[in-house]
Scaffold this active site. Structure first.
Site, PDB file in Angstrom:
ATOM      1  N   LYS A  22       0.831  -1.211   0.000  1.00 54.47           N
ATOM      2  CA  LYS A  22       0.000   0.000   0.000  1.00 54.47           C
ATOM      3  C   LYS A  22       0.859   1.251   0.000  1.00 54.47           C
ATOM      4  O   LYS A  22       0.641   2.172  -0.788  1.00 54.47           O
ATOM      5  CB  LYS A  22      -0.907  -0.019   1.241  1.00 54.47           C
ATOM      6  CG  LYS A  22      -1.507   1.342   1.587  1.00 54.47           C
ATOM      7  CD  LYS A  22      -2.347   1.293   2.844  1.00 54.47           C
ATOM      8  CE  LYS A  22      -1.638   1.471   4.155  1.00 54.47           C
ATOM      9  NZ  LYS A  22      -1.278   2.832   4.527  1.00 54.47           N
ATOM     10  N   ASN A  23       1.845   1.291   0.903  1.00 54.28           N
ATOM     11  CA  ASN A  23       2.595   2.541   1.078  1.00 54.28           C
ATOM     12  C   ASN A  23       3.601   2.807  -0.043  1.00 54.28           C
ATOM     13  O   ASN A  23       4.159   3.895  -0.119  1.00 54.28           O
ATOM     14  CB  ASN A  23       3.286   2.559   2.446  1.00 54.28           C
ATOM     15  CG  ASN A  23       2.266   2.717   3.565  1.00 54.28           C
ATOM     16  OD1 ASN A  23       1.103   3.033   3.297  1.00 54.28           O
ATOM     17  ND2 ASN A  23       2.687   2.497   4.804  1.00 54.28           N
ATOM     18  N   ARG A  95      -4.903  10.396   4.972  1.00 58.86           N
ATOM     19  CA  ARG A  95      -3.897  11.449   5.176  1.00 58.86           C
ATOM     20  C   ARG A  95      -2.887  11.521   4.017  1.00 58.86           C
ATOM     21  O   ARG A  95      -2.383  12.574   3.694  1.00 58.86           O
ATOM     22  CB  ARG A  95      -3.100  11.174   6.456  1.00 58.86           C
ATOM     23  CG  ARG A  95      -3.895  11.186   7.708  1.00 58.86           C
ATOM     24  CD  ARG A  95      -2.998  11.231   8.903  1.00 58.86           C
ATOM     25  NE  ARG A  95      -2.446  12.565   9.091  1.00 58.86           N
ATOM     26  CZ  ARG A  95      -1.315  12.992   8.615  1.00 58.86           C
ATOM     27  NH1 ARG A  95      -0.542  12.212   7.887  1.00 58.86           N
ATOM     28  NH2 ARG A  95      -0.912  14.210   8.840  1.00 58.86           N
ATOM     29  N   CYS A 119      -4.574  11.890  13.292  1.00 65.73           N
ATOM     30  CA  CYS A 119      -5.357  10.655  13.250  1.00 65.73           C
ATOM     31  C   CYS A 119      -5.147   9.933  14.570  1.00 65.73           C
ATOM     32  O   CYS A 119      -4.448  10.445  15.453  1.00 65.73           O
ATOM     33  CB  CYS A 119      -4.997   9.803  12.044  1.00 65.73           C
ATOM     34  SG  CYS A 119      -3.453   8.924  12.201  1.00 65.73           S
ATOM     35  N   ARG A 124       0.580  13.958  13.625  1.00 65.94           N
ATOM     36  CA  ARG A 124       1.025  13.800  12.243  1.00 65.94           C
ATOM     37  C   ARG A 124       1.023  15.116  11.447  1.00 65.94           C
ATOM     38  O   ARG A 124       0.300  15.273  10.454  1.00 65.94           O
ATOM     39  CB  ARG A 124       0.194  12.712  11.552  1.00 65.94           C
ATOM     40  CG  ARG A 124       0.238  11.416  12.343  1.00 65.94           C
ATOM     41  CD  ARG A 124      -0.397  10.277  11.635  1.00 65.94           C
ATOM     42  NE  ARG A 124       0.411   9.778  10.535  1.00 65.94           N
ATOM     43  CZ  ARG A 124       0.035   8.780   9.747  1.00 65.94           C
ATOM     44  NH1 ARG A 124      -1.120   8.181   9.932  1.00 65.94           N
ATOM     45  NH2 ARG A 124       0.815   8.369   8.771  1.00 65.94           N
ATOM     46  N   ASP A 307       5.013   0.204  11.971  1.00 62.79           N
ATOM     47  CA  ASP A 307       3.831  -0.485  11.436  1.00 62.79           C
ATOM     48  C   ASP A 307       3.785  -1.968  11.813  1.00 62.79           C
ATOM     49  O   ASP A 307       2.812  -2.651  11.509  1.00 62.79           O
ATOM     50  CB  ASP A 307       3.779  -0.340   9.901  1.00 62.79           C
ATOM     51  CG  ASP A 307       3.497   1.094   9.477  1.00 62.79           C
ATOM     52  OD1 ASP A 307       3.053   1.892  10.313  1.00 62.79           O
ATOM     53  OD2 ASP A 307       3.724   1.416   8.300  1.00 62.79           O
ATOM     54  N   ILE A 329       8.189   6.592  16.975  1.00 65.01           N
ATOM     55  CA  ILE A 329       7.779   7.326  15.763  1.00 65.01           C
ATOM     56  C   ILE A 329       6.497   8.130  15.997  1.00 65.01           C
ATOM     57  O   ILE A 329       6.439   9.325  15.675  1.00 65.01           O
ATOM     58  CB  ILE A 329       7.575   6.358  14.562  1.00 65.01           C
ATOM     59  CG1 ILE A 329       8.811   5.477  14.360  1.00 65.01           C
ATOM     60  CG2 ILE A 329       7.239   7.139  13.281  1.00 65.01           C
ATOM     61  CD1 ILE A 329      10.077   6.183  13.917  1.00 65.01           C
ATOM     62  N   ARG A 399      -8.514  -0.685   4.767  1.00 64.34           N
ATOM     63  CA  ARG A 399      -7.693   0.370   4.165  1.00 64.34           C
ATOM     64  C   ARG A 399      -6.359  -0.185   3.674  1.00 64.34           C
ATOM     65  O   ARG A 399      -5.802   0.318   2.706  1.00 64.34           O
ATOM     66  CB  ARG A 399      -7.387   1.464   5.199  1.00 64.34           C
ATOM     67  CG  ARG A 399      -8.581   2.290   5.565  1.00 64.34           C
ATOM     68  CD  ARG A 399      -8.173   3.422   6.439  1.00 64.34           C
ATOM     69  NE  ARG A 399      -7.130   4.199   5.772  1.00 64.34           N
ATOM     70  CZ  ARG A 399      -6.513   5.231   6.301  1.00 64.34           C
ATOM     71  NH1 ARG A 399      -6.827   5.623   7.501  1.00 64.34           N
ATOM     72  NH2 ARG A 399      -5.592   5.874   5.632  1.00 64.34           N
TER      73      ARG A 399
HETATM   74  N1  EPU Z   1       6.585  14.399  11.061  1.00 63.83           N
HETATM   75  C1  EPU Z   1       6.677  15.736  11.405  1.00 63.83           C
HETATM   76  N2  EPU Z   1       6.471  16.648  10.423  1.00 63.83           N
HETATM   77  C2  EPU Z   1       6.194  16.312   9.132  1.00 63.83           C
HETATM   78  C3  EPU Z   1       6.125  14.940   8.792  1.00 63.83           C
HETATM   79  C4  EPU Z   1       6.326  14.004   9.771  1.00 63.83           C
HETATM   80  O1  EPU Z   1       6.905  16.083  12.546  1.00 63.83           O
HETATM   81  O2  EPU Z   1       6.025  17.207   8.305  1.00 63.83           O
HETATM   82  C5  EPU Z   1       6.816  13.374  12.103  1.00 63.83           C
HETATM   83  C6  EPU Z   1       5.577  12.509  12.350  1.00 63.83           C
HETATM   84  O3  EPU Z   1       4.679  13.125  13.240  1.00 63.83           O
HETATM   85  C7  EPU Z   1       6.196  11.250  12.894  1.00 63.83           C
HETATM   86  C8  EPU Z   1       7.513  11.145  12.122  1.00 63.83           C
HETATM   87  O4  EPU Z   1       7.756  12.450  11.612  1.00 63.83           O
HETATM   88  O5  EPU Z   1       6.472  11.423  14.254  1.00 63.83           O
HETATM   89  C9  EPU Z   1       7.520  10.169  10.979  1.00 63.83           C
HETATM   90  O6  EPU Z   1       6.359  10.342  10.198  1.00 63.83           O
HETATM   91  P1  EPU Z   1       6.330  10.113   8.641  1.00 63.83           P
HETATM   92  O7  EPU Z   1       6.123  11.422   7.959  1.00 63.83           O
HETATM   93  O8  EPU Z   1       7.499   9.317   8.219  1.00 63.83           O
HETATM   94  O9  EPU Z   1       5.005   9.261   8.456  1.00 63.83           O
HETATM   95  P2  EPU Z   1       4.056   9.309   7.211  1.00 63.83           P
HETATM   96  O10 EPU Z   1       4.834   9.575   5.994  1.00 63.83           O
HETATM   97  O11 EPU Z   1       2.886  10.168   7.505  1.00 63.83           O
HETATM   98  C10 EPU Z   1       4.287   6.792   6.552  1.00 63.83           C
HETATM   99  C11 EPU Z   1       3.373   5.620   6.368  1.00 63.83           C
HETATM  100  C12 EPU Z   1       2.862   5.177   7.730  1.00 63.83           C
HETATM  101  C13 EPU Z   1       4.066   4.777   8.584  1.00 63.83           C
HETATM  102  C14 EPU Z   1       5.028   5.951   8.701  1.00 63.83           C
HETATM  103  C15 EPU Z   1       6.299   5.618   9.457  1.00 63.83           C
HETATM  104  C16 EPU Z   1       2.447   6.040   4.169  1.00 63.83           C
HETATM  105  C17 EPU Z   1       1.278   6.413   3.337  1.00 63.83           C
HETATM  106  N3  EPU Z   1       2.268   6.028   5.503  1.00 63.83           N
HETATM  107  O12 EPU Z   1       3.522   7.811   7.174  1.00 63.83           O
HETATM  108  O13 EPU Z   1       2.051   4.029   7.495  1.00 63.83           O
HETATM  109  O14 EPU Z   1       3.639   4.402   9.868  1.00 63.83           O
HETATM  110  O15 EPU Z   1       5.395   6.400   7.381  1.00 63.83           O
HETATM  111  O16 EPU Z   1       6.961   4.578   8.847  1.00 63.83           O
HETATM  112  O17 EPU Z   1       3.519   5.749   3.653  1.00 63.83           O
HETATM  113  C18 EPU Z   1       0.346   2.482   7.977  1.00 63.83           C
HETATM  114  O18 EPU Z   1       0.541   1.978   6.857  1.00 63.83           O
HETATM  115  O19 EPU Z   1      -0.360   1.920   8.854  1.00 63.83           O
HETATM  116  C19 EPU Z   1       0.957   3.755   8.302  1.00 63.83           C
HETATM  117  C20 EPU Z   1       0.528   4.539   9.300  1.00 63.83           C
END
Ligand code: EPU
Length: 420
Positions: A22-23, A95, A119, A124, A307, A329, A399
């Site tokens: 998915k990701n 998101r 969420c 996030r 995850d 995380i 999802r």
């Molecule tokens: N963060 C910030 N500012 C930002 C972006 C992120 O502070 O602008 C922080 C977040 O709050 C978090 C950390 O950085 O504490 C890492 O977040 P990240 O941005 O890497 O997460 P994401 O890109 O929103 C993706 C996956 C998630 C997975 C995380 C961590 C996708 C669509 N989603 O989320 O997947 O948990 O990386 O590996 O790729 C899931 O599939 O269940 C899922 C939640």
């Protein structure tokens, strides 16, 4: 709304095929906005988030064709891209919709995207996506719950992420490929999904180097071409099946997976005493009678993935001893704990640490899914709980896991989906 009902106690055995990730699929499908013409994607998992991203792409003017005979094939034509706005009603469903921000600014010179908000697992924020895009020359304003971004021209820059962010890195890669000059992304996320996106962008004619390391260099190009791409296997689904085999003391062969993407996970299972044999695209798992307690700390790739935290916690509930799981995380990713406790798990949470006392005999009960990976952990717990467990709110599961209950049933689990 459906629920999943499990009669625990069955030992799982047989073969299971892993679906596309998915990701990885989400940013790769979005990348089709960067080119005119038909891109074809194969091994796309049939999931609610994929249907949502297709709706989002259509909203922006892309044409999306689902293959009538094969749900894993999606064709997208980005040449109709004309709408720069993503409304709240679409973005709130997922998101990751924020991934359209950079491609749309790169191609239409402006975007108006609803802010995704938090969420269940954490606040996030998307500040790092916005800060990076600003560095590439975009003007950014937050108004009425929307990000409004505009740039006559994006110009390459050095961007350093305070925290490695997966979708933030992906978003900025998709801006930088069409920016003028060179962009360097420092402290970039290194997940396999980043490498998969970079491969797709390079096949479209982009010049992205260093993906999979913490520094990605992108030399902008004038335009990109459509692409044919196969989505990489889902490493979290793979880890979920390893957990199921370990928990039920089963014997499972996991096919169509990529063992190198989950080395940190495999390592922890081996420390827990689970027998794992990895070959090229196959993992053979033999659960053992005794599961040893192991401490785990979630980290960005190549560390142990957040995850997989909820699923591994269920394994530790069945281990002989006490273990500690630290979540670094997301600030609220222990919401599954209270539901696991309803099944008899012995877990104490203090801040970002959970202390798990193994050896509890879980007994079935009605529980509620609160997010995607929490849903998987509750189903795993149901597989070993005595009698019947019903997991409601499975729209979270839908999802991100393709036909999970059918795959478990094929391995011998007593599991079914029933309308609530
Ligand atoms: N963060 C910030 N500012 C930002 C972006 C992120 O502070 O602008 C922080 C977040 O709050 C978090 C950390 O950085 O504490 C890492 O977040 P990240 O941005 O890497 O997460 P994401 O890109 O929103 C993706 C996956 C998630 C997975 C995380 C961590 C996708 C669509 N989603 O989320 O997947 O948990 O990386 O590996 O790729 C899931 O599939 O269940 C899922 C939640």
């Amino acid at each position: 709304m459906d629920k999943i009902v499990i009669e625990g106690g069955k030992r799982l055995s047989g073969e299971v095929k892993i679906s596309g990730a998915k990701n990885a699929a989400l940013p790769i499908l979005v990348s089709s906005l960067l080119a005119d013409g038909w891109s074809t994607f194969t091994n796309v998992p049939d999931l609610r988030d994929i249907r949502t991203v297709c709706k989002i792409l259509e909203n922006h003017g892309a044409t999306v064709l689902l293959d009538e005979n094969d749900s894993s094939v999606i064709r997208i034509n980005g040449s109709g891209l004309n709408n720069f706005e993503a409304p709240y009603d679409l973005v709130r469903q997922m998101r990751a919709s924020i991934l359209v921000l950079c491609p749309i600014v790169a191609r239409l010179k402006k975007a108006r995207i609803s802010l995704p908000g938090g969420c269940a697992i954490g606040a996030r924020p998307i500040n790092l996506h916005l800060k990076g895009l600003e560095k590439l020359g975009a003007k950014i304003e937050l108004k009425h719950g929307y990000v409004e971004a505009s740039a006559e021209k994006l110009i390459g820059a050095e961007i350093y992420f305070d925290i490695p962010t997966v979708t933030g890195t992906e978003n900025l890669m998709m801006a930088a490929v069409l920016a003028e000059g060179r962009t360097i992304l420092g402290n970039a996320a290194m997940e396999p999904e980043i490498v998969a996106l970079a491969d797709v962008l390079n096949n479209m004619g982009a010049d992205v180097r260093g993906a999979g390391t913490s520094e990605i260099t992108i030399n902008g190009v004038d335009s990109l071409q459509p692409v044919n791409s196969r989505i990489i296997p889902d490493r979290i689904e793979t880890g979920t099946f390893i957990t199921a085999a370990a928990l039920t003391k089963g014997d499972i062969t996991i096919t169509d997976c990529e063992p190198s993407h989950i080395s940190a996970v495999i390592n922890k299972f081996e420390l827990a005493g689970v027998k794992i044999k990895s070959e090229k695209n196959t993992i053979h798992v033999q659960g053992q009678d005794v599961i040893t307690s192991v401490d785990v700390k979630t980290l960005p790739f190549p560390g142990f993935p957040t995850d997989m935290q909820a699923q591994f916690m269920v394994l530790m509930c069945a281990a002989n001893g006490t273990s500690m799981i630290t979540e670094t995380i997301f600030e609220n990713r222990f919401i599954h704990v209270s539901e696991l406790k309803r099944l008899g798990a012995m877990i104490k949470v203090s801040g970002n640490t959970a202390l798990i006392t193994g050896g509890a005999q879980l007994s079935g009960a009605p529980v509620m899914a609160t997010d995607l990976r929490a849903s998987a952990s509750l189903i795993l717990a149901g597989l070993i709980a005595k009698d019947s467990t019903s997991v409601s709110r499975v729209y979270h599961l839908d999802r991100g896991y393709e036909a999970l209950e059918k795959k478990f049933a094929n391995l011998g689990a007593s599991i079914k989906r029933v309308p609530e």
